[in-house]
Enzyme design. Structure first.
Site, short mmCIF file in Angstrom:
data_model
loop_
_atom_site.label_atom_id
_atom_site.label_comp_id
_atom_site.label_asym_id
_atom_site.label_seq_id
_atom_site.Cartn_x
_atom_site.Cartn_y
_atom_site.Cartn_z
N ARG A 130 0.84 -1.12 -0.02
CA ARG A 130 0.01 0.07 -0.08
C ARG A 130 0.92 1.16 0.04
NH1 ARG A 130 -3.09 -2.97 3.79
NH2 ARG A 130 -4.78 -4.07 2.83
N LYS A 152 3.55 11.64 -11.00
CA LYS A 152 2.90 10.85 -11.81
C LYS A 152 3.64 9.40 -11.97
CE LYS A 152 0.26 14.16 -14.51
NZ LYS A 152 0.16 14.67 -15.96
N GLU A 194 11.33 19.51 -23.98
CA GLU A 194 10.43 19.72 -22.98
C GLU A 194 10.93 20.87 -22.44
OE1 GLU A 194 7.78 18.33 -22.32
OE2 GLU A 194 7.68 16.14 -23.57
N LYS A 236 8.81 23.43 -13.54
CA LYS A 236 8.02 22.34 -13.26
C LYS A 236 7.54 22.35 -11.97
CE LYS A 236 6.09 18.25 -14.61
NZ LYS A 236 6.06 16.53 -15.03
N GLU A 246 -4.36 26.48 -7.08
CA GLU A 246 -5.07 27.03 -7.87
C GLU A 246 -5.98 26.20 -8.98
OE1 GLU A 246 -3.26 30.15 -10.96
OE2 GLU A 246 -2.34 30.52 -9.12
N ARG A 250 -1.08 23.45 -14.40
CA ARG A 250 -0.51 22.40 -14.67
C ARG A 250 -0.91 22.14 -16.50
NH1 ARG A 250 1.10 17.35 -11.21
NH2 ARG A 250 2.49 16.14 -12.73
N ASN A 254 0.73 21.21 -21.30
CA ASN A 254 0.39 20.54 -22.31
C ASN A 254 0.76 21.42 -23.55
OD1 ASN A 254 -0.67 18.37 -21.11
ND2 ASN A 254 -2.69 19.10 -20.52
N HIS A 257 1.33 19.37 -27.12
CA HIS A 257 1.04 18.33 -26.68
C HIS A 257 -0.27 17.58 -27.42
CE1 HIS A 257 4.51 18.22 -24.17
NE2 HIS A 257 4.19 16.99 -23.95
N HIS A 261 0.71 14.70 -29.49
CA HIS A 261 0.24 13.41 -28.99
C HIS A 261 -0.20 12.82 -30.40
CE1 HIS A 261 0.07 13.90 -24.38
NE2 HIS A 261 0.89 12.99 -25.00
N HIS A 273 8.55 11.13 -28.71
CA HIS A 273 7.86 11.98 -28.11
C HIS A 273 8.45 13.68 -28.43
CE1 HIS A 273 5.17 13.68 -25.15
NE2 HIS A 273 6.01 13.94 -24.45
N1 LIG Z 1 5.67 10.66 -15.06
C1 LIG Z 1 5.84 11.74 -15.78
O1 LIG Z 1 5.18 12.77 -15.61
C2 LIG Z 1 6.34 11.53 -17.29
C3 LIG Z 1 6.68 12.58 -17.99
C4 LIG Z 1 7.25 12.52 -18.95
C5 LIG Z 1 7.71 11.43 -19.64
N2 LIG Z 1 6.95 10.28 -18.83
C6 LIG Z 1 7.62 8.74 -19.21
O2 LIG Z 1 8.94 8.87 -19.37
C7 LIG Z 1 9.27 7.79 -20.60
C8 LIG Z 1 10.54 8.49 -21.37
O3 LIG Z 1 11.58 8.74 -20.47
P1 LIG Z 1 13.08 8.38 -21.33
O4 LIG Z 1 13.07 9.10 -22.51
O5 LIG Z 1 14.01 8.60 -20.02
O6 LIG Z 1 13.14 6.67 -21.59
P2 LIG Z 1 13.77 5.77 -20.88
O7 LIG Z 1 13.67 5.62 -19.45
O8 LIG Z 1 13.64 4.36 -21.56
O9 LIG Z 1 15.49 6.04 -21.31
C9 LIG Z 1 15.63 5.97 -22.45
C10 LIG Z 1 16.99 5.24 -22.93
O10 LIG Z 1 18.18 5.96 -22.32
C11 LIG Z 1 19.00 4.97 -21.44
N3 LIG Z 1 19.60 5.77 -20.40
C12 LIG Z 1 18.86 6.54 -19.39
N4 LIG Z 1 19.87 7.23 -18.84
C13 LIG Z 1 20.90 7.05 -19.15
C14 LIG Z 1 22.43 7.42 -18.95
N5 LIG Z 1 22.54 8.58 -18.22
N6 LIG Z 1 23.35 7.11 -19.85
C15 LIG Z 1 23.10 6.20 -21.11
N7 LIG Z 1 21.72 5.60 -21.20
C16 LIG Z 1 20.80 6.11 -20.43
C17 LIG Z 1 17.86 3.99 -21.05
O11 LIG Z 1 18.46 3.02 -20.71
C18 LIG Z 1 16.88 3.93 -22.24
O12 LIG Z 1 17.41 3.05 -23.16
C19 LIG Z 1 8.00 7.50 -20.92
O13 LIG Z 1 7.58 6.19 -20.56
C20 LIG Z 1 7.07 8.53 -20.77
O14 LIG Z 1 5.82 8.07 -20.65
C21 LIG Z 1 6.90 10.53 -17.65
ZN LIG Z 2 5.80 15.42 -23.03
#
Ligand SMILES: NC(=O)c1ccc[n+]([C@@H]2O[C@H](COP(=O)([O-])OP(=O)(O)OC[C@H]3O[C@@H](n4cnc5c(N)ncnc54)[C@H](O)[C@@H]3O)[C@@H](O)[C@H]2O)c1
Ligand SMILES: [Zn+2]
Length: 376
Positions: A130, A152, A194, A236, A246, A250, A254, A257, A261, A273
């Protein structure tokens, strides 16, 4: 006497998450300070570090050494790198592994990796017994400037991305900007999109600095990365903190986006993305200019900043026009079939005339999509 391995004090940004405050520390060497932080957490006696296969090889030992060196027991759990592993299946494998390992309520989850790891490990923490505390240690540009702040968490399903998840703010976020050096160049570019968005919605000076320092940011140069990550985290953090009080701020995140998207989905995720959002921002700026909401020349300035971070935002397949329009019509954010957009007033300011978003007539969207496609 200055120790050779002394870690400079990080910059610290406070996030007010309603459920509690947490701090985001940004500075070189933060990876080696994780143990010192964990020791100070009341009630935590064990750590489960969760990382993907790529990041584990690069930084896993540094993090477990730091934690064990501080006298806290620690185990690392890995999954194969990639978005394809952000699933309930991998969530169940990880939670089973924690149960087998006897992890109890005195445990801390450490999410070490990019956005996939942050979302997945965050969701493990949100649900295990939990809810366990989670420390976010983002290692990709996306994770540093975007996903690690805001709380998130979640996984993807066959029906779509991020459809099962939870809101689970971390106990803290520790960012070592130097680790982006090992990230592939195109991954850094994608992540800086971003940051450009952050500048575009609230801070024109930051926007200009991203354009000026584009080459250093793409190359992953430590100090440029540190300053940009810090400013994006501040933005952020302010936006997500604001939202608690407020409501709605947030929404500004977007920007780019709604169309982004749609483009990403229609490309069947062949387009990253960041690239899709880059294109979305350009098109939404053109849309705003067309409607007389956005200062003329804004799309052009966005194009310049995106070029500086080596994003070539262009539409490749003219046949997908209808697919994009269809996707928008079905968009969950659409109200009575009319898509709503966050539009800029100018670089550094969002239009607020009708709240954070405004409904845009379909004819205008079509016109902008068509003119952009034809001019490419
Ligand atoms: N929670 C949120 O608010 C939020 C916001 C934006 C994106 N996301 C999510 O984030 C994800 C995308 O994130 P991402 O682009 O980091 O993807 P990811 O975590 O897959 O990382 C991208 C690649 O880079 C590699 N990597 C990461 N750090 C590294 C480093 N320092 N050196 C070498 N390789 C490294 C990883 O192993 C992976 O192969 C998506 O699933 C998306 O939905 C979430
Ligand atoms: Zn985004």
């Amino acid at each position: 006497v200055i120790e050779s391995n002394a870690v400079p004090d990080p910059d610290v940004v406070q996030v007010d998450a309603g459920a509690g405050e947490y701090s985001v520390s940004v500075g070189p060497g933060q990876l080696d300070r994780i143990g010192a932080f964990v020791v100070g957490l009341a009630g935590v006696h064990r750590c489960a570090v969760i990382s993907d296969s790529t990041v584990e090889k690069l930084y896993g030992a540094r993090v477990t050494d730091s934690i064990q060196g501080a006298g806290v027991s620690c185990e690392i759990f890995t999954f194969e790198a990639g978005e394809a592993r952000k699933t309930r299946k991998v969530w169940s494998i990880l939670t089973d592994a924690l149960l087998d390992g006897g992890f109890g309520r005195d445990s801390l989850v450490v999410a070490l990796g990019g956005g996939v790891t942050g979302d997945l490990a965050g969701f493990v923490a949100a649900t295990y017994m939990r809810g366990l505390p989670v420390l976010q240690v983002p290692t990709s540009v996306v994770a540093m400037v975007d996903s690690s702040v805001g709380g998130k968490t979640g996984v993807d399903t066959a029906a779509g991305k991020n459809l099962v998840g939870s809101f689970h703010p971390p106990v803290a976020v520790m960012i070592d900007p130097e680790v982006v050096r090992t990230l592939p160049t195109d991954q850094r570019s994608e992540g800086w999109v971003e940051a450009v968005k952050h500048g575009a919605i609230v801070d024109a000076a930051y926007f200009d600095s991203l354009e000026a320092e584009g080459p250093q940011l793409v190359a992953g140069e430590g100090d440029a990365v540190r300053r940009a990550v810090l400013r994006s985290v501040q933005i952020k953090a302010a936006v997500v903190s604001d939202d608690e009080k407020e409501g709605g701020a947030r929404m500004a995140l977007n920007f780019g986006h709604t169309l982004g998207h749609a483009i990403e989905a229609v490309s069947e995720y062949a387009m990253g993305h960041g690239s899709a959002v880059a294109l979305g921002m350009l098109l939404e700026a053109e849309l705003g200019e067309r409607l007389g909401v956005t200062e003329p020349g804004t799309a052009q300035r966005l194009a310049g900043a995106l070029q500086a971070i080596e994003i070539s935002a262009r539409l490749s397949d003219p046949c997908s026009l209808e697919a994009i329009e269809d996707f928008l019509a079905r968009d969950k954010k659409a109200r009575e079939g009319t898509p709503r957009f966050v539009l800029l007033r100018r670089i550094g300011e969002v239009d607020r005339e009708f709240g954070w978003t405004r409904a845009v007539p379909r004819e205008d969207i079509k016109a902008v999509l068509r003119s952009t496609w034809l001019s490419n």
